[in-house]
Design an enzyme around this catalytic site. Structure first.
Site, PDB file in Angstrom:
ATOM      1  N   LEU A 100     -39.819  -2.539 -54.474  1.00  0.00           N
ATOM      2  CA  LEU A 100     -39.446  -2.787 -53.089  1.00  0.00           C
ATOM      3  C   LEU A 100     -39.418  -4.285 -52.842  1.00  0.00           C
ATOM      4  O   LEU A 100     -40.168  -5.040 -53.474  1.00  0.00           O
ATOM      5  CB  LEU A 100     -40.451  -2.130 -52.132  1.00  0.00           C
ATOM      6  CG  LEU A 100     -40.423  -0.609 -51.986  1.00  0.00           C
ATOM      7  CD1 LEU A 100     -41.592  -0.142 -51.122  1.00  0.00           C
ATOM      8  CD2 LEU A 100     -39.105  -0.136 -51.382  1.00  0.00           C
ATOM      9  N   ASP A 101     -38.580  -4.724 -51.901  1.00  0.00           N
ATOM     10  CA  ASP A 101     -38.537  -6.135 -51.531  1.00  0.00           C
ATOM     11  C   ASP A 101     -39.877  -6.571 -50.939  1.00  0.00           C
ATOM     12  O   ASP A 101     -40.666  -5.733 -50.483  1.00  0.00           O
ATOM     13  CB  ASP A 101     -37.439  -6.388 -50.500  1.00  0.00           C
ATOM     14  CG  ASP A 101     -36.065  -6.031 -51.032  1.00  0.00           C
ATOM     15  OD1 ASP A 101     -35.898  -5.992 -52.262  1.00  0.00           O
ATOM     16  OD2 ASP A 101     -35.159  -5.789 -50.203  1.00  0.00           O
ATOM     17  N   ILE A 102     -40.089  -7.864 -50.894  1.00  0.00           N
ATOM     18  CA  ILE A 102     -41.359  -8.393 -50.393  1.00  0.00           C
ATOM     19  C   ILE A 102     -41.612  -7.975 -48.952  1.00  0.00           C
ATOM     20  O   ILE A 102     -42.763  -7.732 -48.546  1.00  0.00           O
ATOM     21  CB  ILE A 102     -41.405  -9.939 -50.531  1.00  0.00           C
ATOM     22  CG1 ILE A 102     -42.794 -10.462 -50.158  1.00  0.00           C
ATOM     23  CG2 ILE A 102     -40.303 -10.610 -49.728  1.00  0.00           C
ATOM     24  CD1 ILE A 102     -42.997 -11.930 -50.463  1.00  0.00           C
ATOM     25  N   HIS A 183     -30.971  -4.047 -53.554  1.00  0.00           N
ATOM     26  CA  HIS A 183     -31.038  -4.161 -52.088  1.00  0.00           C
ATOM     27  C   HIS A 183     -30.082  -3.182 -51.404  1.00  0.00           C
ATOM     28  O   HIS A 183     -29.465  -3.513 -50.383  1.00  0.00           O
ATOM     29  CB  HIS A 183     -30.692  -5.588 -51.650  1.00  0.00           C
ATOM     30  CG  HIS A 183     -31.678  -6.631 -52.079  1.00  0.00           C
ATOM     31  ND1 HIS A 183     -33.039  -6.424 -52.120  1.00  0.00           N
ATOM     32  CD2 HIS A 183     -31.488  -7.916 -52.505  1.00  0.00           C
ATOM     33  CE1 HIS A 183     -33.648  -7.539 -52.531  1.00  0.00           C
ATOM     34  NE2 HIS A 183     -32.735  -8.433 -52.782  1.00  0.00           N
TER      35      HIS A 183
END
Length: 229
Positions: A100-102, A183
């Site tokens: 997962l993205d930050i 993304h």
């Protein structure tokens, strides 16, 4: 499995410590002293350390409720990592299955079983993922059909595979995707002229994030959860 790896995983010792014990004749295999760290340990072999039998190391499978601001990486010079939150021996050797993205939160799967991690993330297995999304602008009703037909992403040759979009409020929706492009969810909304401000993963396949886990907490997967992928 190599003897040194077997001992490190079953004892929690470092490879350096295992090597020292091997040279000190404190390791035996099937009752005989063994110094070779590369010896292959087969099913049924009995490994002992200081005359204490060592249980065969089993793969570990975890789910975590990833907090905002934590990166899905083995190491990062500026941000805390998911693996740094795990208080288990050799956590740094584990694999994050589906990152997962930050700034994204929610379900992250972590394991030291490489084949299982591949099944969880490989597009060939078409494991669906469910996300709760909050957007900067209202989501138009026609976005439901556009997600269902597939959306052409910037710099990509082919549109996304059909995805399910369920509107929950003007700026909230639940999204189900069946692939894992870079993304992807954020880029799908960006292609429609909107921006995702909050992204929370609720499930991967049949594995659903445990409601009892606070951000940063984790637990071992059940046998049924493991076998579902």
């Amino acid at each position: 499995m190599r003897l040194d790896k077997y001992l490190a995983k079953s004892s929690g010792l470092s490879r350096k410590e295992v090597k020292r014990l091997l040279h000190a004749d404190e390791v035996s295999v099937n009752g005989e002293p063994e110094r070779n760290p590369a010896r292959h340990i087969k099913e049924g072999d009995e490994v002992s350390l200081n005359d204490r039998p060592m249980e065969r190391p089993e793969p570990r499978y975890l789910m975590m409720n990833k907090p905002d601001g934590v990166v899905c990486a083995n190491d990062d010079p500026t941000h805390p990592t998911v693996l740094a939150l795990i208080e288990l021996p050799r956590a740094e050797e584990m694999t994050i299955a589906g990152r997962l993205d930050i700034d994204a939160t929610g379900l992250v799967l972590i394991t030291d079983d490489g084949k299982w991690a591949h099944r969880a993330t490989s597009p060939r297995h078409k494991t669906h993922k469910v996300y709760l999304v909050t957007t900067a602008d209202p989501i138009p009703a026609d976005a439901v059909d556009k997600f269902a037909k597939g959306i052409k992403l910037d710099s990509e040759r082919f549109p996304t595979k059909p995805a399910e979009l369920t509107l929950l409020s003007d700026n909230e929706a639940r999204v189900v995707i069946h692939e894992g492009r870079y993304h992807q969810v954020k880029r799908m909304f960006a292609a429609l002229g909107n921006r995702v401000v909050e992204l929370h993963r609720e499930s991967v396949g049949e594995i659903v994030l445990d409601d009892d886990l606070f951000p940063g907490e984790y637990r071992h997967l059940t046998e049924d959860e493991i076998n579902s992928l």
